[in-house]
Every structure is written in C-alpha cells, then in structure tokens.
Design a protein around this motif. Structure first.
Motif, PDB file in Angstrom:
ATOM      1  N   PRO A  48       2.509  -4.879  -2.752  1.00  0.00           N
ATOM      2  CA  PRO A  48       1.204  -4.193  -2.667  1.00  0.00           C
ATOM      3  C   PRO A  48       0.221  -4.689  -3.715  1.00  0.00           C
ATOM      4  O   PRO A  48      -0.979  -4.817  -3.434  1.00  0.00           O
ATOM      5  N   LEU A  49       0.692  -4.983  -4.908  1.00  0.00           N
ATOM      6  CA  LEU A  49      -0.195  -5.482  -5.946  1.00  0.00           C
ATOM      7  C   LEU A  49      -0.693  -6.893  -5.622  1.00  0.00           C
ATOM      8  O   LEU A  49      -1.831  -7.262  -5.949  1.00  0.00           O
ATOM      9  N   PHE A  51      -1.329  -8.037  -2.605  1.00  0.00           N
ATOM     10  CA  PHE A  51      -2.427  -7.881  -1.661  1.00  0.00           C
ATOM     11  C   PHE A  51      -3.682  -7.344  -2.343  1.00  0.00           C
ATOM     12  O   PHE A  51      -4.806  -7.662  -1.952  1.00  0.00           O
ATOM     13  N   LEU A  52      -3.494  -6.542  -3.386  1.00  0.00           N
ATOM     14  CA  LEU A  52      -4.635  -6.068  -4.155  1.00  0.00           C
ATOM     15  C   LEU A  52      -5.328  -7.222  -4.871  1.00  0.00           C
ATOM     16  O   LEU A  52      -6.565  -7.303  -4.910  1.00  0.00           O
TER      17      LEU A  52
END
Length: 302
Positions: A48-49, A51-52
């Motif tokens: 997730p990070l 993609f952030l």
C-alpha cells in the motif's frame, strides 16, 4: 488532477508534449515507476505504501504539467520569451521586405509612367502622343491589377475551388503566349479548403506553375490537388530536363519563390518533397495539414 483535466479538455493538448516527445514521456514514466518500485523493494516498504509513493509521483507530474501550461500560456519562461522575440523579429523583417518591394514597384512601375504621362500632356493634342498616353495608362492599369492579384487573390465565391484554380491556370497560360505547355489538372469537384487555406494553395499553385512556364523546357505538366484526413496534397510534375538533385541544391537566391514556399509550408507543419519524374522532369509534392487554429489562420492570411 481535476484542473489538469479541464485544461486538456479545453485545449486538447498536454503541455509537457511541448518539451518531451511521446517516447520520452513514456520512458520517463517507466523510469519513475521503476525507481519507486526499487526504492520500495529495497526498504521493505509494504505494497500500500508503494502505491502511495506511485500516486505521489503522478501528482508531482500533474503539478509540473499545470505549471508548464501556465508558463507557456502567459510567457513566463525564458524559452517562450525568446521564441516570441525571434518570431516578432522575423515578422518585422518580412514586413520590411514587403514594404521595400512595394516601394520599388511604386517607383519603377507607377511613378515613372505618371511622370512620363504628365510631361506628354502638353502635347496631348497630337494624335500620336494621345496614342502613347492611352497605351501607357492601359499598361499601368494592367500591372496594377496584376499587383493587386498578387497581394490578395480574388477568388469568386460563386465558383468552386476547382473552378477558381482552373481560371488561374488559364490566366497563367495566357501570360506566356510564347510557351505551349499542355496542363492536366486533376482535382475533385467537391474539394473544399477552409479559408484562408484556399488562398494559400492559390498562391502555391500560381508560383509553382509560373516556374514551370519560366524555367521548364518540357511541353507537358500534370497537377493534382487532393484533401484527405485534413491534409492538403498538391503535386506538380513536368517532363522537362531538370532533375530533383539540381533543383534541391540550387542557390536559394536564384530560386527565391521555391525557397519561400519551402519555408512557409515548413512553418505551418507541412512538407515539400522534390523527386524525379519518370521518365524525365521533376515532381514537387506539398503536404499541408489543414488546421483550424487561429494562429494558422493569421499566418496564412499574411
């Protein structure tokens, strides 16, 4: 991102395309994605990070895109200021050249004849002098009309584009009674050229066909004019003794008309291609994109 979307819908363009080509933009995007991926993998960053980080990169690109659009629109960058300066300088030079040519025309073709007529008015009672005065005024009327036609061609609105161009070819043929050149002109009856491209093609046709009468030693010429997918294609061939290599490498000062055509067509995003015609002669093909931008309309009307 919403602001950038509005800009794209309004202008149908991406400001970064003025700096980078499509391949370069794709390469930069790929490199940025790979760098973010390697950085996330090396630091053990969760997915997730990652993609952030990727979203942050895209936001940065969008911000640069919007800033670049603002600079190009308002002339805030040095590149735009320099290009505007050179464009203004070139336009000034062209206007001065036009003024010089018009001044020479007035001096050589108008003023001298007017002074001659004025001096002959004292003997206007003599039939031979009146005949000379009448002939001089008729000649002035002829080349003033020719000059007006050169400055702004008169295309009859009741005629089609093809009919107007056919009238031009007949006029050029009558201007060279000593040359017997058979002209074959192929053009769709339904051809439509948006203003002012019709005037610009009119000038191109006049210059190139006049060159055929002046410089070609052939007896035939073939002209085709088409417009497909917003691209105007004008092709002129002759069966003279000239060859493409000699014409392409000729001194621009001796072929000023062809040199100006190449420059103007190139400035409008078009191309001029000179090839050999089979079995003899040359073929000049002009491909010109027909766009609706205001800048193009202004340029052509110049």
């Amino acid at each position: 991102m919403s602001t950038h979307s509005i800009i794209r819908k309004e202008h149908s363009s991406i400001p970064l395309s003025t700096v980078f080509s499509r391949c370069q933009r794709a390469l930069l995007l790929l490199v940025g994605t790979v760098i973010c991926g390697l950085s996330a993998f090396a630091s053990g960053t969760p997915l997730p990070l990652f993609f952030l980080m990727l979203d942050a990169m895209f936001v940065f690109v969008y911000a640069c895109n919007i800033a670049l659009d603002f600079n190009l629109r308002h002339g805030k960058s040095g590149m735009v200021r320099d290009s505007k300066y050179h464009a203004a300088l070139k336009q000034l030079q062209q206007e001065e050249q036009l003024n010089l040519e018009f001044a020479n025309f007035l001096h050589d073709n108008i003023l001298q004849d007017l002074l001659s007529v004025k001096n002959m008015m004292e003997k206007a009672d003599r039939p031979d002098v009146r005949k000379i005065i009448t002939k001089t005024l008729d000649n002035m009327n002829t080349y003033i009309r020719e000059r007006m036609q050169d400055c702004h061609p008169a295309m009859l609105p009741k005629l089609t584009v093809k009919e107007n161009y056919q009238n031009l070819l007949e006029y050029i043929s009558q201007s060279f009674p000593q040359r017997d050149i058979r002209i074959t002109f192929e053009c769709p009856d339904s051809l439509f050229l948006a203003a002012p491209y019709d005037i610009f093609v009119y000038r191109l046709l006049k210059e190139l066909v006049t060159n055929v009468y002046k410089h070609s030693s052939g007896e035939k010429a073939w002209i085709t004019l088409t417009q497909e997918n917003e691209v105007i294609v004008l092709r002129i061939k002759d069966n003279g003794t000239a060859d493409a290599e000699t014409l392409s490498s000729a001194d621009p000062s001796k072929h000023r008309g062809l040199s100006l055509i190449t420059e103007h067509v190139g400035n409008m995003g078009g191309s001029v291609k000179i090839t050999n015609n089979f079995p003899c002669g040359v073929c000049i093909q002009i491909a010109l994109p027909m766009k609706g931008d205001v800048s193009y309309q202004y340029f052509v009307s110049r």
